[in-house]
Design an enzyme around this catalytic site. Structure first.
Site, PDB file in Angstrom:
ATOM      1  N   CYS A 335       0.830  -1.203   0.000  1.00  0.00           N
ATOM      2  CA  CYS A 335       0.000   0.000   0.000  1.00  0.00           C
ATOM      3  C   CYS A 335       0.868   1.257   0.000  1.00  0.00           C
ATOM      4  O   CYS A 335       1.855   1.335   0.735  1.00  0.00           O
ATOM      5  CB  CYS A 335      -0.907  -0.007   1.232  1.00  0.00           C
ATOM      6  SG  CYS A 335      -2.166   1.269   1.213  1.00  0.00           S
ATOM      7  N   ARG A 437     -13.190   0.654  -4.250  1.00  0.00           N
ATOM      8  CA  ARG A 437     -12.567   0.750  -2.931  1.00  0.00           C
ATOM      9  C   ARG A 437     -11.887   2.099  -2.728  1.00  0.00           C
ATOM     10  O   ARG A 437     -11.835   2.628  -1.615  1.00  0.00           O
ATOM     11  CB  ARG A 437     -11.543  -0.379  -2.774  1.00  0.00           C
ATOM     12  CG  ARG A 437     -10.964  -0.493  -1.378  1.00  0.00           C
ATOM     13  CD  ARG A 437     -10.050  -1.714  -1.250  1.00  0.00           C
ATOM     14  NE  ARG A 437      -9.882  -2.079   0.138  1.00  0.00           N
ATOM     15  CZ  ARG A 437      -8.981  -1.536   0.959  1.00  0.00           C
ATOM     16  NH1 ARG A 437      -8.167  -0.608   0.507  1.00  0.00           N
ATOM     17  NH2 ARG A 437      -8.899  -1.915   2.214  1.00  0.00           N
TER      18      ARG A 437
END
Length: 523
Positions: A335, A437
Site C-alpha cells: 500500500c 474501494r
C-alpha cells in the site's frame, strides 16, 4: 553504602515501589509524547509463566455475534482469498473473506463452494432426477467439487428418494448418455428425520459408506450427512462453523455502490455469514447508507465496516450499526496510500485509539495491515484488536490464487495491492472492486494507491497457520496469560507493561553480528 536487603523480602519490596516496571499502554501510546507508533516501536514485558503454552485459549470475537477459535483472518484481495483459502482458513479456526474483483456470480459461486465444503446436516443437498445423464452427473462433480448426489423422483430436494449416485457408480461408465437410474445405488441406508448429528455420525461409522441420507416418514429426502465431513471434524477440531447449520463460516467483501446491493443478495443466497464493506476510507456517506440498507434488508447478516484509523471515523460507523470494524490506512506492505495521499496513521496508534473507543460499545476490531510476524500479531491483540487480517503473510501460499513462476531460481507468486493499477484494470472500471474501494469509478486517470509485486512460495497454510497458532500461544505464555481475553483485560488495567524501543534497541532485538544465517520459521 545502603544495607543489603534480606532476599526473602524481595516480593514485598517490589510491591512497595511507587510504580510497576515499564509503561502502561496508555503511557506508551501517548501521541503527544512519542508521536505515532507501529509494532516495531515497542515490546510487551514478560510476566510469570505458571502454565504450559498448550493451555492458552486463542478464542476471540470477529463481530458482535461471531466467535472464532483463532484470531486469524485472510484479506479480501484477489491474490490472497478465493474459495480454497477461505475453506482452509475456516477449517483451521479463522475465517477468509473472498474478494469482489470478479463478477457477482463468480463471487457467489466461491462462497457456495466454501459453504458446501463441510457441513453437519446438509439441509439443501444438490439432487438430481432419475433421467439425468451420466455425463451431466460427471459435469456436476467437476463443477461442485464433490460427488454423491441423491436421486429423487422429481429431481427436487424434498422429493421421494430413489437412490444415490456416487463416484464409484459413474467413474468407469464410458457411455455418458446413460441415465443415472440405470447406474445409481438403489435402496441406500437412510436415517430418520430428527436424529442428532452425533447419532448420524455413529451410523456413518457403522455402515462405512460415504453419505447418509435423512428421510421423513414418507421416504422424502430431508437432508444428508457426509463421511468426509466426519473425518474433517477429527482433523480440524478448531474449525469455524455456523452454530445453526454447522457449515464452515465464510465472509466476503463488497463495495458501497448501488450495484453491490444486488451482489450482496447473491452472496446471502449462497450462505454468506459476514460481509466486509471494502473501502480504503470507510468514513463515507456511501458506507453509512450501505450499512443502514443492509440492516434493513438482511438484519441477521453481520457487517464489518471500515477501514478506519481514528475514533471519529469509528463513531460514525458504530452509530450506523456496524457489528465490527476494520482498522488500517496505508500500512499494508503493498500500500502507498500514506505516500500518495498524505493520509493515514501509523498502525499501532490507529489500532490502540480505535479499539479503546470501539470496545466501550462492544464492537470487536480487526487490525488490518502492517503485520509481518507472530510478534506483530501479539502486539496488535495487546493493543485491543480482536482479530488480525493478513494479506502479505498469506500471499504466496499454496491456497492463494494464481500460478507459481520462477525468477532468479526462486519460486514465486504474484501479490498486488487492490489499489494498484493492475488490480484497477482487471475488469471494467465500472463495478471494479479496486476502483470502488478507492472512490475512482469516474476517474479518467487512475491514481495508484498500491503496487504489484511477487512473494516467495510459503507452502501451505495447513502448516503455516498452525505455526502462527503455536507461536501466539507461546507469546501469551511469556506475557503470563492463558487467554486473549485475560491478556486484554490486564493490558487495560495496567498490569501488562510495555517498553518503547529506540532504533538501536530494534537493531539489538533482531539477528545481528553473524556472517551468514538461515531463518527458518518452522519445521
Amino acid at each position: 553504602m545502603a544495607a543489603v536487603r534480606d532476599y526473602k523480602t524481595a516480593l514485598e519490596f517490589a510491591k512497595s515501589l511507587p510504580r510497576l516496571d515499564g509503561l502502561s499502554v496508555q503511557e506508551l501510546m501517548d501521541s503527544k509524547t512519542r508521536g505515532g507508533l507501529t509494532y516495531n516501536d515497542f515490546l510487551v514485558l514478560p510476566g510469570l509463566v505458571d502454565f504450559p503454552s498448550s493451555e492458552v485459549s486463542l478464542q476471540t470475537k470477529l463481530t458482535r455475534n461471531i466467535t472464532l477459535n483463532t484470531p486469524f483472518v485472510s484479506s479480501p484481495m484477489d491474490t490472497v482469498t478465493e474459495s480454497e483459502m477461505a475453506i482452509f482458513m475456516a477449517l483451521l479456526g479463522g475465517i477468509g473473506f473472498i474478494h469482489h474483483n470478479c463478477t457477482p456470480e463468480d463471487q457467489a459461486d466461491m462462497v457456495r463452494r466454501v459453504k458446501n465444503y463441510e457441513n453437519g446436516f446438509i439441509n439443501n443437498p444438490i439432487v438430481i432426477s432419475p433421467t439425468t445423464t451420466v455425463g451431466e452427473a460427471k459435469s456436476m462433480k467437476e463443477r461442485f467439487g464433490f460427488s454423491g448426489f441423491p436421486v429423487t423422483e422429481d429431481g427436487k430436494r424434498n422429493g421421494k428418494l430413489m437412490g444415490i449416485v456416487t463416484s464409484r457408480d459413474i467413474q468407469f461408465v464410458e457411455d455418458n448418455s446413460l441415465l443415472v437410474q440405470d447406474v445409481m445405488t438403489k435402496n441406500p441406508v437412510t436415517g430418520a428425520q430428527g436424529i442428532t448429528l452425533s447419532e448420524g455420525n455413529e451410523i456413518l461409522k457403522k455402515i462405512k459408506k460415504g453419505k447418509l441420507l435423512i428421510v421423513d416418514d414418507n421416504g422424502n429426502l430431508v437432508s444428508m450427512l457426509s463421511r468426509t465431513d466426519l473425518m474433517k471434524n477429527q482433523n480440524y477440531p478448531l474449525a469455524s462453523k455456523s452454530a445453526t447449520t454447522k457449515q464452515l463460516l465464510c465472509g466476503a467483501a463488497i463495495g458501497t455502490i448501488d450495484a453491490d446491493k444486488e451482489r450482496l443478495r447473491l452472496l446471502v443466497e449462497a450462505g454468506l455469514d459476514v460481509v466486509i464493506l471494502d473501502s480504503s476510507q470507510g468514513n463515507s456517506i456511501f458506507q453509512l447508507n450501505m450499512i443502514k440498507w443492509i440492516k434493513e434488508t438482511f438484519p441477521d447478516l453481520e457487517i464489518i465496516a471500515g477501514n478506519v484509523a481514528t475514533r471519529e471515523q469509528a463513531a460514525n460507523l458504530i452509530a450506523a450499526g456496524a457489528d465490527g470494524l476494520r482498522i488500517g490506512m496505508g500500512s499494508g506492505s503493498i500500500c502507498i496510500t500514506q505516500e500518495v495521499m498524505a493520509c493515514g496513521r501509523p498502525q499501532g496508534t490507529a489500532v490502540y485509539n480505535v479499539c479503546e473507543f470501539a470496545n466501550q460499545f462492544g464492537i470487536p476490531c480487526m487490525a488490518d495491515g502492517g503485520v509481518q510476524n507472530i510478534g506483530h500479531i501479539t502486539k496488535a491483540l495487546a493493543l485491543g484488536s480482536s482479530t488480525v487480517m493478513m494479506g502479505g503473510m498469506l500471499a504466496g501460499t499454496t491456497e492463494s490464487p494464481g500460478e507459481y513462476f520462477y525468477q532468479d531460481g526462486k519460486r514465486l507468486k504474484a501479490y498486488r495491492g487492490m489499489g494498484s493499477i493492475d488490480a484497477m484494470q482487471k475488469t471494467g472500471t465500472k463495478g471494479n472492486a479496486s476502483t470502488s474501494r478507492y472512490f475512482s469509478e469516474s476517474d479518467s486517470v487512475l491514481v495508484a494507491q498500491g503496487v504489484s509485486g511477487a512473494v516467495v512460495d510459503k507452502g501451505s497454510i495447513k502448516k503455516f497457520i498452525p505455526y502462527l497458532y503455536n507461536g501466539l500461544q507461546h507469546s501469551c505464555q511469556d506475557i503470563g496469560y492463558k487467554s486473549l481475553t485475560l491478556l486484554k483485560e490486564n493490558v487495560q488495567s495496567g498490569k501488562v507493561r510495555f517498553e518503547f524501543r529506540t532504533a538501536s534497541a530494534q537493531l539489538e532485538g533482531g539477528v545481528h553480528n553473524l556472517h551468514s544465517y538461515e531463518k527458518r520459521l518452522h519445521n
